[in-house]
Design an enzyme around this catalytic site. Structure first.
Site, PDB file in Angstrom:
ATOM      1  N   TYR B  93      -0.614 -36.606 -43.363  1.00 28.67           N
ATOM      2  CA  TYR B  93       0.583 -36.542 -42.529  1.00 28.67           C
ATOM      3  C   TYR B  93       1.792 -36.141 -43.360  1.00 28.67           C
ATOM      4  O   TYR B  93       1.692 -35.942 -44.570  1.00 28.67           O
ATOM      5  CB  TYR B  93       0.818 -37.890 -41.843  1.00 28.67           C
ATOM      6  CG  TYR B  93       1.135 -39.051 -42.759  1.00 28.67           C
ATOM      7  CD1 TYR B  93       0.211 -39.527 -43.670  1.00 28.67           C
ATOM      8  CD2 TYR B  93       2.381 -39.695 -42.694  1.00 28.67           C
ATOM      9  CE1 TYR B  93       0.507 -40.603 -44.499  1.00 28.67           C
ATOM     10  CE2 TYR B  93       2.680 -40.763 -43.507  1.00 28.67           C
ATOM     11  CZ  TYR B  93       1.741 -41.210 -44.408  1.00 28.67           C
ATOM     12  OH  TYR B  93       2.036 -42.280 -45.225  1.00 28.67           O
ATOM     13  N   ASP B  95       5.190 -37.332 -44.812  1.00 24.30           N
ATOM     14  CA  ASP B  95       5.969 -38.524 -45.099  1.00 24.30           C
ATOM     15  C   ASP B  95       7.303 -38.066 -45.688  1.00 24.30           C
ATOM     16  O   ASP B  95       7.333 -37.556 -46.804  1.00 24.30           O
ATOM     17  CB  ASP B  95       5.220 -39.427 -46.087  1.00 24.30           C
ATOM     18  CG  ASP B  95       5.821 -40.822 -46.136  1.00 24.30           C
ATOM     19  OD1 ASP B  95       6.713 -41.112 -45.317  1.00 24.30           O
ATOM     20  OD2 ASP B  95       5.412 -41.608 -47.003  1.00 24.30           O
ATOM     21  N   GLU B 100       1.408 -35.974 -47.288  1.00 23.82           N
ATOM     22  CA  GLU B 100       0.789 -37.134 -47.932  1.00 23.82           C
ATOM     23  C   GLU B 100      -0.653 -37.283 -47.477  1.00 23.82           C
ATOM     24  O   GLU B 100      -0.964 -37.164 -46.287  1.00 23.82           O
ATOM     25  CB  GLU B 100       1.572 -38.412 -47.598  1.00 23.82           C
ATOM     26  CG  GLU B 100       0.842 -39.682 -48.066  1.00 23.82           C
ATOM     27  CD  GLU B 100       1.732 -40.905 -48.219  1.00 23.82           C
ATOM     28  OE1 GLU B 100       2.971 -40.748 -48.242  1.00 23.82           O
ATOM     29  OE2 GLU B 100       1.175 -42.010 -48.324  1.00 23.82           O
ATOM     30  N   SER B 102      -3.489 -40.117 -47.514  1.00 24.19           N
ATOM     31  CA  SER B 102      -3.860 -41.511 -47.757  1.00 24.19           C
ATOM     32  C   SER B 102      -5.366 -41.601 -47.671  1.00 24.19           C
ATOM     33  O   SER B 102      -5.952 -41.397 -46.597  1.00 24.19           O
ATOM     34  CB  SER B 102      -3.248 -42.435 -46.703  1.00 24.19           C
ATOM     35  OG  SER B 102      -1.850 -42.434 -46.818  1.00 24.19           O
TER      36      SER B 102
END
Lengths: 69, 506
Positions: B93, B95, B100, B102
């Site tokens: 996504y 950020d 980013e 994760s």
């Protein structure tokens, strides 16, 4: 590239004791390793020279980020 | 416990358009994320479920009020920015101003490395797709942490811990560990100070951006110990330790030891094993000083007056970890725990003798050696733009341009995982955490997955008026052993939800 010019490889003489032969061979190994390492440094820098962005100053100046997290 | 625990990494990537330093990073980051989303057309509509996000909850036991929070801390409000949940269980996504990745939850250091490296391939592919759009700018992505002009962006680690462990003992025993671990985990940086105004090389990308010892913030006044308390798991049993003090590593060994040694130290803290007080006098200053000394000889002053190097401080933790593992498991310790201990010891021993010998293992040494070779050959000073460029380009994610990748390609970096494993991990989840359930749901039922998060998958099923939320609060459930056969049997999301809820879902 510059190398130590004076260090010719010595051929162990037939009359040398075994210990001396070993020492000479050992120093040859060191010398060879140093040459290999020097060549290694040359080759990696040559390789990287080819891929580095051309105008370092402008490229670095243009890398502007916002903080994150 | 051993090196095994629920863990995962998050990386914000640097992004730039050559020749356009003013390019809008939210836009370019969205282009990368949306570029990758194009390769996953079915998953494009799935939203992130913010139900269980509490970015203002503090591990010390209070909530920061939203009115006094900085807007950058309100990460639970939907921004409308790009977001994709991947079939490997990861979240990709935008950020703030960075793409980013994760990584999905993993159970051990080696897997954490595999799914962390998979993130590099995901970002590369997103960038490749973005560049294909007609008229799109050339986008470059970097796995680093600073622009050397004052901005820093994070690479975080997450570790699931027992809730019962007092937070004060985490702070006490983890701070000296974090101050000193950069000699193993640093990524190296040209430039000193937040804006890089002073010339020189330092061990860590991030050290200069840390200003306080403990706190909730991540974007300003960054703390060595971050207190965000969002467990994404049963809050009565667990906390998620959110570690923000780490460099983005490209070296697999650096990442492997970063998460492996941290996990061991956390195990010792949880079990009350650490009794020696290694507290550092003025830890923030010490953190900076250690980073500014690539010879690794700087003496840190402990609160008890002792003066020791960062390597010696790490060795104190290593010796405790050896005793702890011996005491708990004897020879029965698992292979990774033994391997982490062995590598940690070898690296600390070598750092004490000659750090430069670790140029094929650690990021900061690999970078430093390369820079020194350029300095020797071309007579460059530390303010030379070429050295700054080498620092930057080490982290360039283009395989032909990135200097780390060039070092790997020519056999100059040791590795711990294989390309094949990393490629598999781009599209497949780990099998032994709830990421397996999330990833398989995205593989099989993406059009029906309305939203998902670390602790839920939410279905929008045909013929149902309300959304069906399947909670995944336990990170160790939803594994292949647990739900693999079930997912194999259920052709549709409706079948799955009906089976899980016993047909009771209304």
């Amino acid at each position: 590239m510059a190398k130590d010019g004076g260090q010719q490889h010595k051929q162990p003489k037939r009359s040398s004791t075994e210990e001396e032969v070993e020492q000479v061979e050992a120093s040859e190994d060191v010398q060879e390793r140093k040459e290999r390492l020097d060549e290694d440094v040359d080759s990696i820098l040559d390789e990287i020279d080819e891929v580095l962005e051309e105008n370092a100053e402008e490229f670095v100046r243009g890398f502007v980020q916002k903080g994150g997290e | 416990m051993s090196v095994r625990r629920i863990m995962g990494t998050e990386t914000e990537f640097g992004i730039s358009v050559p020749g356009q330093p003013g390019a809008n990073p939210m836009l370019t980051s969205s282009q990368v994320v949306n570029g990758y989303a194009q390769t996953q057309p079915l998953a494009r509509k799935t939203r992130w479920d913010f139900d269980e996000e509490h970015p203002l909850r503090d591990a010390r036991g209070f909530d920061l009020s939203r009115e006094v929070a900085d807007s950058s801390q309100l990460t639970d409000e939907e921004t409308g920015l790009a977001n994709v949940i991947l079939t490997n269980g990861a979240r990709l996504y935008v950020d703030h101003a960075h793409p980013e990745y994760s990584a999905p939850e993993t159970t051990n250091p080696r897997d954490a490395v595999v799914w962390d490296k998979a993130g590099e391939l995901v970002i590369m592919e997103g960038a490749r797709q973005a560049r294909l759009i007609p008229g799109a700018p050339q986008l470059n992505l970097y796995k680093n942490n600073t622009d050397n002009k004052g901005a820093s962006y994070g690479s975080h680690e997450n570790y699931l811990m027992r809730r019962s462990t007092p937070f004060a003992s985490i702070v006490r025993h983890l701070t000296p560990f974090f101050v000193s671990r950069q000699v193993v985990t640093g990524a190296g940086r040209v430039g000193i100070g937040q804006d890089g105004a002073a010339h020189g090389f330092q061990v860590s990308q991030r050290a200069d951006y840390f200003e306080v010892e403990v706190g909730l913030e991540t974007t300003l006044k960054r703390p060595i110990i971050n207190t965000r308390d969002e467990p994404h798991a049963n809050p009565d049993r667990y906390r998620r330790l959110h570690v923000i003090i780490g460099d983005a590593n490209l070296s697999e060994i650096s990442t492997y030891l970063k998460v492996g040694t941290a996990s061991l130290v956390l195990a010792m803290i949880e079990d009350g094993w650490l009794t020696d007080d290694l507290s550092v006098d003025r830890p923030v200053t010490a953190l900076h000083e250690v980073s500014h000394d690539p010879s690794c000889t700087h003496l840190i002053t402990l609160k008890d007056g002792r003066k020791i190097t960062a390597v010696q401080l790490q060795t104190e933790y290593l010796e405790q970890a050896r005793k702890y593992v011996e005491d708990k498991y004897g020879d029965d310790a698992d292979r990774q725990t033994k391997d982490v201990l062995h590598r940690w010891e070898q690296i600390l021993d070598q750092l004490a003798i000659d750090p430069m010998k670790l140029s094929d293992q650690l990021d900061w040494v690999a970078k430093y050696k390369l820079l020194q070779q350029y300095r020797d050959r071309d007579g460059l000073e530390w303010d030379d733009p070429k050295l700054h460029l080498i620092d930057l380009q080490y982290a360039d994610l283009r395989p032909d341009k990135g200097l780390y990748y060039r070092l790997v390609k020519s056999g100059r970096m040791q590795r711990v995982v294989s390309d094949e494993e990393i490629r598999m991990a781009v599209s497949h989840p780990p099998v032994d955490t709830r990421a397996y359930f999330r990833g398989r749901c995205m593989q099989q039922y993406a059009p029906q997955v309305a939203a998902a998060s670390w602790d839920s998958v939410i279905f929008d099923l045909p013929g149902k008026e309300s959304l069906q939320r399947i909670p995944t609060l336990d990170p160790l459930r939803g594994t292949k052993a647990h739900v693999g056969a079930l997912l194999d049997q259920c052709d549709t999301a409706s079948d799955l939800v009906r089976t899980i809820t016993g047909g009771a879902a209304g």
